[in-house]
Design a protein around this motif. Structure first.
Motif, PDB file in Angstrom:
ATOM      1  N   ARG A 221      -2.491 -10.250   2.021  1.00  0.00           N
ATOM      2  CA  ARG A 221      -1.788 -11.063   3.025  1.00  0.00           C
ATOM      3  C   ARG A 221      -1.733 -12.523   2.597  1.00  0.00           C
ATOM      4  O   ARG A 221      -0.696 -13.190   2.755  1.00  0.00           O
ATOM      5  CB  ARG A 221      -2.493 -10.918   4.381  1.00  0.00           C
ATOM      6  CG  ARG A 221      -1.698 -11.497   5.545  1.00  0.00           C
ATOM      7  CD  ARG A 221      -2.418 -11.215   6.870  1.00  0.00           C
ATOM      8  NE  ARG A 221      -2.599  -9.781   7.088  1.00  0.00           N
ATOM      9  CZ  ARG A 221      -3.764  -9.149   7.028  1.00  0.00           C
ATOM     10  NH1 ARG A 221      -4.889  -9.832   6.792  1.00  0.00           N
ATOM     11  NH2 ARG A 221      -3.846  -7.850   7.237  1.00  0.00           N
TER      12      ARG A 221
ATOM     13  N   LEU B  76       0.981 -12.725  -0.229  1.00  0.00           N
ATOM     14  CA  LEU B  76       2.356 -12.468   0.192  1.00  0.00           C
ATOM     15  C   LEU B  76       2.880 -13.531   1.149  1.00  0.00           C
ATOM     16  O   LEU B  76       4.047 -13.937   1.071  1.00  0.00           O
ATOM     17  CB  LEU B  76       2.444 -11.085   0.837  1.00  0.00           C
ATOM     18  CG  LEU B  76       2.199  -9.912  -0.115  1.00  0.00           C
ATOM     19  CD1 LEU B  76       2.098  -8.601   0.655  1.00  0.00           C
ATOM     20  CD2 LEU B  76       3.284  -9.828  -1.170  1.00  0.00           C
TER      21      LEU B  76
ATOM     22  N   GLN C  71       3.469 -14.194  -6.472  1.00  0.00           N
ATOM     23  CA  GLN C  71       3.835 -12.998  -7.213  1.00  0.00           C
ATOM     24  C   GLN C  71       2.725 -12.562  -8.156  1.00  0.00           C
ATOM     25  O   GLN C  71       2.833 -11.519  -8.806  1.00  0.00           O
ATOM     26  CB  GLN C  71       5.144 -13.236  -7.983  1.00  0.00           C
ATOM     27  CG  GLN C  71       6.307 -13.548  -7.061  1.00  0.00           C
ATOM     28  CD  GLN C  71       7.638 -13.525  -7.779  1.00  0.00           C
ATOM     29  OE1 GLN C  71       7.809 -12.831  -8.761  1.00  0.00           O
ATOM     30  NE2 GLN C  71       8.597 -14.298  -7.278  1.00  0.00           N
TER      31      GLN C  71
ATOM     32  N   CYS D 104       1.766  -2.900  -4.384  1.00  0.00           N
ATOM     33  CA  CYS D 104       2.621  -3.905  -3.740  1.00  0.00           C
ATOM     34  C   CYS D 104       3.535  -4.632  -4.725  1.00  0.00           C
ATOM     35  O   CYS D 104       4.297  -5.521  -4.320  1.00  0.00           O
ATOM     36  CB  CYS D 104       1.752  -4.929  -3.022  1.00  0.00           C
ATOM     37  SG  CYS D 104       0.852  -4.283  -1.613  1.00  0.00           S
TER      38      CYS D 104
ATOM     39  N   LEU E  13       2.506  -6.643  -7.111  1.00  0.00           N
ATOM     40  CA  LEU E  13       1.936  -7.938  -7.453  1.00  0.00           C
ATOM     41  C   LEU E  13       1.169  -7.847  -8.762  1.00  0.00           C
ATOM     42  O   LEU E  13       0.633  -6.789  -9.114  1.00  0.00           O
ATOM     43  CB  LEU E  13       0.985  -8.418  -6.348  1.00  0.00           C
ATOM     44  CG  LEU E  13       1.608  -8.704  -4.984  1.00  0.00           C
ATOM     45  CD1 LEU E  13       0.516  -8.972  -3.956  1.00  0.00           C
ATOM     46  CD2 LEU E  13       2.584  -9.870  -5.051  1.00  0.00           C
TER      47      LEU E  13
END
Length: 216
Positions: free
Chosen positions: A157, A160, A165, A198, A200
């Motif tokens: 969290r 993001l 990134q 995700c 990332l």
């Protein structure tokens, strides 16, 4: 003895002007921030007492204004000057480089100012953009001196919501050991898997102990 009773060339301010700040002892630097002593102790004596009470200049860097004021002879003005000086040093250390981080050493440079001299275990996430430039360094968890958990959801969290990134984790071991615990290794694996899910980029998980660090 009052500082004004010392020969001019031995007074801290004059020594700083003549020789530069690097030539001063820790007590002389703190004495300049204190400004003036009292009838019982001069500024250098008070500086020695303050440094001793905090366990050295590293301890002084994390001492609160209220703790400084407990030293007899140090009032609100001197305490505020000392606290402001240590905060200025911390902010200077947090100045971001123009280029992206390079490997574990680059991550360490970004997170060390947040973790050095902490008496409780603390976990940080360094949020990076696609060029691996530091966007933010965010505290995620703070535990006892023995453990700080790595909440995967909070980590993702933080990244993001800041448009990151890529990211890296870091936490300190107040006891001084750089050896990762089984929990550290498990947390690293969990965060790496979650980052991949995700989309990332997970760069590293560092352990910090004082001025030293290692990647897990």
């Amino acid at each position: 003895m009052r500082i004004t009773d010392l020969p001019v060339e031995q007074r801290p301010r004059e020594r700083l002007r003549r020789l530069g700040p690097d030539a001063l002892t820790d007590a002389e630097v703190v004495a300049i921030l204190i400004g003036a002593g009292n009838r019982e102790h001069n500024a250098i004596d008070l500086a020695h007492r303050l440094i001793a009470s905090t366990g050295g200049v590293a301890g002084l860097a994390t001492t609160t204004v209220q703790e400084i004021e407990r030293i007899r002879g140090l009032g609100p003005a001197a305490s505020a000057r000392i606290a402001a000086a240590t905060e200025l040093r911390r902010r200077a250390a947090l100045t971001e480089p123009a280029s992206g981080v390079s490997g574990s050493a680059g991550v360490a440079a970004a997170v060390l100012p947040h973790l050095q001299d902490r008496q409780r275990e603390r976990m940080m996430v360094a949020v990076l953009d696609r060029r691996l430039r530091v966007v933010d360094v965010v505290p995620i968890a703070e535990g006892t001196t023995a453990h700080a958990a790595a909440p995967v959801g909070d980590v993702l969290r933080a990244v993001l919501t800041r448009g990151g990134q890529a990211f890296a984790l870091a936490h300190n071991h107040p006891g001084g050991s750089l050896e990762p615990s089984p929990a550290d290794r498990t947390a690293t694996a969990q965060v790496r898997a979650a980052a991949e899910a995700c989309g990332l980029r997970f760069l590293d998980h560092l352990i910090v102990a004082g001025d030293h660090w290692r990647a897990i």
